[in-house]
Design a protein around this motif. Structure first.
Motif, PDB file in Angstrom:
ATOM      1  N   GLN A 166     -20.765  15.269   5.467  1.00  0.00           N
ATOM      2  CA  GLN A 166     -19.956  14.431   4.579  1.00  0.00           C
ATOM      3  C   GLN A 166     -18.766  15.214   4.050  1.00  0.00           C
ATOM      4  O   GLN A 166     -18.888  16.363   3.635  1.00  0.00           O
ATOM      5  N   TYR A 167     -17.605  14.589   4.039  1.00  0.00           N
ATOM      6  CA  TYR A 167     -16.399  15.239   3.536  1.00  0.00           C
ATOM      7  C   TYR A 167     -16.331  15.123   2.017  1.00  0.00           C
ATOM      8  O   TYR A 167     -16.645  14.066   1.445  1.00  0.00           O
ATOM      9  N   LEU A 168     -15.940  16.218   1.380  1.00  0.00           N
ATOM     10  CA  LEU A 168     -15.816  16.269  -0.073  1.00  0.00           C
ATOM     11  C   LEU A 168     -14.329  16.263  -0.410  1.00  0.00           C
ATOM     12  O   LEU A 168     -13.623  17.227  -0.104  1.00  0.00           O
ATOM     13  N   ARG A 169     -13.868  15.218  -1.038  1.00  0.00           N
ATOM     14  CA  ARG A 169     -12.461  15.072  -1.364  1.00  0.00           C
ATOM     15  C   ARG A 169     -12.177  15.594  -2.766  1.00  0.00           C
ATOM     16  O   ARG A 169     -12.833  15.201  -3.732  1.00  0.00           O
ATOM     17  N   GLU A 170     -11.209  16.494  -2.864  1.00  0.00           N
ATOM     18  CA  GLU A 170     -10.892  17.117  -4.143  1.00  0.00           C
ATOM     19  C   GLU A 170     -10.590  16.083  -5.217  1.00  0.00           C
ATOM     20  O   GLU A 170     -11.077  16.186  -6.348  1.00  0.00           O
ATOM     21  N   GLU A 171      -9.781  15.089  -4.865  1.00  0.00           N
ATOM     22  CA  GLU A 171      -9.367  14.100  -5.859  1.00  0.00           C
ATOM     23  C   GLU A 171     -10.556  13.325  -6.401  1.00  0.00           C
ATOM     24  O   GLU A 171     -10.673  13.092  -7.617  1.00  0.00           O
ATOM     25  N   GLN A 172     -11.476  12.923  -5.518  1.00  0.00           N
ATOM     26  CA  GLN A 172     -12.636  12.146  -5.952  1.00  0.00           C
ATOM     27  C   GLN A 172     -13.591  12.997  -6.780  1.00  0.00           C
ATOM     28  O   GLN A 172     -14.167  12.525  -7.766  1.00  0.00           O
ATOM     29  N   LEU A 173     -13.789  14.274  -6.364  1.00  0.00           N
ATOM     30  CA  LEU A 173     -14.646  15.166  -7.139  1.00  0.00           C
ATOM     31  C   LEU A 173     -14.056  15.422  -8.521  1.00  0.00           C
ATOM     32  O   LEU A 173     -14.772  15.416  -9.533  1.00  0.00           O
ATOM     33  N   PRO A 213     -15.807  18.082 -21.435  1.00  0.00           N
ATOM     34  CA  PRO A 213     -14.415  17.979 -21.011  1.00  0.00           C
ATOM     35  C   PRO A 213     -13.883  19.303 -20.480  1.00  0.00           C
ATOM     36  O   PRO A 213     -14.324  20.375 -20.865  1.00  0.00           O
ATOM     37  N   GLU A 214     -12.855  19.199 -19.635  1.00  0.00           N
ATOM     38  CA  GLU A 214     -12.329  20.376 -18.953  1.00  0.00           C
ATOM     39  C   GLU A 214     -11.860  21.454 -19.908  1.00  0.00           C
ATOM     40  O   GLU A 214     -11.998  22.643 -19.644  1.00  0.00           O
ATOM     41  N   THR A 215     -11.292  21.058 -21.034  1.00  0.00           N
ATOM     42  CA  THR A 215     -10.729  22.029 -21.960  1.00  0.00           C
ATOM     43  C   THR A 215     -11.787  22.942 -22.548  1.00  0.00           C
ATOM     44  O   THR A 215     -11.473  23.998 -23.075  1.00  0.00           O
ATOM     45  N   SER A 216     -13.059  22.544 -22.486  1.00  0.00           N
ATOM     46  CA  SER A 216     -14.096  23.341 -23.134  1.00  0.00           C
ATOM     47  C   SER A 216     -15.045  23.992 -22.149  1.00  0.00           C
ATOM     48  O   SER A 216     -16.084  24.496 -22.529  1.00  0.00           O
ATOM     49  N   ARG A 217     -14.712  23.980 -20.846  1.00  0.00           N
ATOM     50  CA  ARG A 217     -15.615  24.619 -19.913  1.00  0.00           C
ATOM     51  C   ARG A 217     -14.853  25.398 -18.854  1.00  0.00           C
ATOM     52  O   ARG A 217     -13.782  25.009 -18.419  1.00  0.00           O
ATOM     53  N   PRO A 218     -15.420  26.534 -18.405  1.00  0.00           N
ATOM     54  CA  PRO A 218     -14.767  27.347 -17.384  1.00  0.00           C
ATOM     55  C   PRO A 218     -14.964  26.760 -16.001  1.00  0.00           C
ATOM     56  O   PRO A 218     -15.785  25.862 -15.785  1.00  0.00           O
ATOM     57  N   GLY A 219     -14.207  27.315 -15.033  1.00  0.00           N
ATOM     58  CA  GLY A 219     -14.325  26.853 -13.659  1.00  0.00           C
ATOM     59  C   GLY A 219     -15.707  27.048 -13.085  1.00  0.00           C
ATOM     60  O   GLY A 219     -16.109  26.314 -12.173  1.00  0.00           O
ATOM     61  N   ASP A 220     -16.461  28.011 -13.616  1.00  0.00           N
ATOM     62  CA  ASP A 220     -17.812  28.241 -13.121  1.00  0.00           C
ATOM     63  C   ASP A 220     -18.679  27.000 -13.263  1.00  0.00           C
ATOM     64  O   ASP A 220     -19.548  26.742 -12.428  1.00  0.00           O
ATOM     65  N   GLY A 238     -14.145  14.772 -14.229  1.00  0.00           N
ATOM     66  CA  GLY A 238     -13.233  14.710 -15.366  1.00  0.00           C
ATOM     67  C   GLY A 238     -12.401  15.958 -15.521  1.00  0.00           C
ATOM     68  O   GLY A 238     -12.133  16.415 -16.643  1.00  0.00           O
ATOM     69  N   VAL A 239     -12.010  16.536 -14.381  1.00  0.00           N
ATOM     70  CA  VAL A 239     -11.208  17.763 -14.406  1.00  0.00           C
ATOM     71  C   VAL A 239     -10.002  17.597 -13.485  1.00  0.00           C
ATOM     72  O   VAL A 239      -9.865  16.602 -12.774  1.00  0.00           O
ATOM     73  N   SER A 240      -9.126  18.607 -13.503  1.00  0.00           N
ATOM     74  CA  SER A 240      -8.021  18.628 -12.553  1.00  0.00           C
ATOM     75  C   SER A 240      -8.539  19.095 -11.198  1.00  0.00           C
ATOM     76  O   SER A 240      -9.696  19.517 -11.072  1.00  0.00           O
ATOM     77  N   ARG A 241      -7.691  19.058 -10.182  1.00  0.00           N
ATOM     78  CA  ARG A 241      -8.124  19.450  -8.846  1.00  0.00           C
ATOM     79  C   ARG A 241      -8.225  20.966  -8.692  1.00  0.00           C
ATOM     80  O   ARG A 241      -8.912  21.444  -7.784  1.00  0.00           O
ATOM     81  N   THR A 242      -7.583  21.718  -9.583  1.00  0.00           N
ATOM     82  CA  THR A 242      -7.556  23.182  -9.422  1.00  0.00           C
ATOM     83  C   THR A 242      -8.950  23.807  -9.467  1.00  0.00           C
ATOM     84  O   THR A 242      -9.323  24.558  -8.556  1.00  0.00           O
TER      85      THR A 242
END
Length: 245
Positions: A50-57, A24-31, A62-66
């Motif tokens: 191929q286009y990579l969409r932030e929302e779909q990624l 889950p996002e709370t336990s891992r860094p952006g790296d 299981g993270v926010s778009r940031t």
């Protein structure tokens, strides 16, 4: 590739399967988000263009778009993707010029590091290199499959990482690694014929011998030949695939 059709049900399933083990996002860094997307790119899970969409990624991971947005910025800077204003981020389509530039850069850096490694490498590292060379030679005696190519790629990557790290020049080593992590490098191995793989395996043994003998000039020379042979395999494949019918 049409951006509107870049994410069909199959590709979403592949991405989800490849990344479902991320915590889950709370336990891992952006790296970790950056590395997860980079692994998917390296594994050719996205097609060129191929286009990579932030929302779909973000949803797949299981993270926010940031953190996704930041990861895509890093991957853009490294050349894995390209940002098109008003359109979005798409997977970079590698060209023949990209291949030539990467091999030219490798020829400037990698032989030098191999020569330095000959003066500094530890005996334990030489033994590991010999083990890896044995493994790659054994692969050449088996039928070429996706699994054998992956095994070759992994062993080859470790082999060259040990050599360049032994040169003890972290900046040049990082620069070289950033080039060799591109999908183009993996594509090189797919371009190899059985004869190419066998020749490459023999060259690995010669690199080991040059390092063992502490012969910097020899290590540089065989590494240069090794890279030039890889470049020829890529250029030959490109020519075959682009010949007019």
């Amino acid at each position: 590739m049409n951006p509107a059709h870049s994410h069909n049900g199959t590709s979403r399933a592949v991405i989800s399967a490849a990344l479902h083990t991320i915590t889950p996002e709370t336990s891992r860094p952006g790296d970790d988000v950056y590395l997860a997307i980079k692994r998917a790119l390296a594994g050719n899970e996205y097609g060129a263009g191929q286009y990579l969409r932030e929302e779909q990624l973000a949803k797949s991971l299981g993270v926010s778009r940031t953190p996704v947005r930041e990861a895509l910025r890093r991957l853009d800077a490294e050349g894995w993707v390209e940002t098109r204003p008003n359109y979005g981020v798409r997977v970079k389509a590698w060209t023949l010029q990209d291949a030539r530039e990467i091999f030219e850069s490798r020829l400037l850096i990698e032989p030098y590091l191999a020569g330095r490694a000959a003066l500094k490498i530890e005996p334990a590292d030489i033994e590991r290199l010999r083990t890896l060379a044995d493994a790659m030679l054994a692969i050449t005696h088996r039928p070429s499959t996706a699994e054998s190519c992956e095994a070759w790629f992994t062993a080859n990557g470790e082999f060259h990482a040990i050599v360049t790290a032994a040169a003890n020049n972290a900046r040049l080593d990082r620069s070289l690694k950033s080039m060799k992590e591109t999908p183009l490098i993996k594509w090189t191995f797919d371009a190899y014929s059985d004869e190419d793989r066998e020749r490459s395996a023999r060259q690995h043994f010669e690199i080991v011998l040059a390092l063992e003998q502490r012969n910097a000039a020899w290590a540089e020379a065989i590494t240069r030949c090794h890279i030039m042979a890889a470049e020829k395999a890529v250029l030959d494949r490109h020519e075959r695939e682009h010949l007019s019918p």
